[in-house]
Design a protein around this motif. Structure first.
Motif, short mmCIF file in Angstrom:
data_model
loop_
_atom_site.label_atom_id
_atom_site.label_comp_id
_atom_site.label_asym_id
_atom_site.label_seq_id
_atom_site.Cartn_x
_atom_site.Cartn_y
_atom_site.Cartn_z
N ALA A 139 0.84 -1.19 0.00
CA ALA A 139 0.00 0.00 0.00
C ALA A 139 0.87 1.24 0.00
O ALA A 139 2.05 1.20 0.36
CB ALA A 139 -0.91 0.00 1.23
N LYS A 140 0.27 2.36 -0.40
CA LYS A 140 0.96 3.65 -0.43
C LYS A 140 0.47 4.50 0.73
O LYS A 140 -0.74 4.61 0.97
CB LYS A 140 0.67 4.36 -1.75
CG LYS A 140 1.45 5.61 -1.95
CD LYS A 140 1.21 6.16 -3.35
CE LYS A 140 2.12 7.32 -3.61
NZ LYS A 140 1.97 7.81 -4.99
N VAL A 141 1.39 5.10 1.47
CA VAL A 141 1.04 5.91 2.64
C VAL A 141 0.53 7.27 2.16
O VAL A 141 1.18 7.94 1.37
CB VAL A 141 2.26 6.09 3.57
CG1 VAL A 141 1.91 7.00 4.72
CG2 VAL A 141 2.75 4.75 4.06
N ILE A 142 -0.64 7.64 2.66
CA ILE A 142 -1.23 8.93 2.31
C ILE A 142 -0.94 9.97 3.37
O ILE A 142 -0.52 11.08 3.07
CB ILE A 142 -2.76 8.81 2.16
CG1 ILE A 142 -3.13 7.81 1.09
CG2 ILE A 142 -3.38 10.15 1.86
CD1 ILE A 142 -4.60 7.53 1.03
N LYS A 143 -1.16 9.57 4.63
CA LYS A 143 -1.10 10.56 5.71
C LYS A 143 -0.79 9.87 7.04
O LYS A 143 -1.27 8.78 7.30
CB LYS A 143 -2.46 11.25 5.79
CG LYS A 143 -2.59 12.30 6.85
CD LYS A 143 -4.00 12.88 6.81
CE LYS A 143 -4.19 13.87 7.91
NZ LYS A 143 -5.57 14.33 7.99
N ALA A 144 0.01 10.53 7.86
CA ALA A 144 0.26 10.07 9.22
C ALA A 144 -0.84 10.64 10.11
O ALA A 144 -1.00 11.86 10.20
CB ALA A 144 1.62 10.52 9.70
#
Length: 136
Positions: A29-34
């Protein structure tokens, strides 16, 4: 007092080598936001957004940047705890090596910038208009 260096090195070493194959519950998966408190919003290859938790062995040892890739272990629908849908079990650090794997999603293909289409819109390398052009 910080963590022993051997723990940091072990976590870093574990994230450099991709696994040979994924289980049915694992996804890249690709990280969008912390989101805070070791929670991250990630996008799956099918464009579904999920909230996942960072595994405890990576906390305070490896930082994840926005736009980076991670390996998720999604919980079964009956085993979810609140809004958290899974756990980050590995962080992609050597992206080039991970992209060679057969399970890397086609949706996360490396995008290349096509400069031919936007050539007229770019001001890079051009001088500002001079006053003499306005007088003519």
């Amino acid at each position: 007092m910080g963590r022993p260096k051997r723990d940091v090195r072990a976590a870093a070493e574990a994230s450099t080598t991709p696994p040979n194959e994924l289980t049915s519950s694992q996804h890249v998966a690709k990280v969008i936001k912390a989101e805070g408190n070791s929670l991250y919003s990630c996008t799956l290859p099918n464009q579904k957004t999920v909230l996942v938790e960072l595994a405890s062995r990576f906390r305070n040892t490896i930082w994840i940047k926005r736009g980076g890739y991670v390996l998720l272990e999604l919980a079964l629908p009956g085993q979810q705890t609140g809004k958290v849908e899974g756990e980050i079990v590995n962080v992609v650090r050597d992206e080039k090596e991970w992209r060679k794997q057969s399970y890397w999603p086609k949706e996360f293909a490396k995008s290349t910038y096509d400069s031919e289409d936007d050539e007229d819109d770019s001001n890079v390398g051009k001088l500002p208009p001079s006053d003499s052009e306005d007088e003519d």
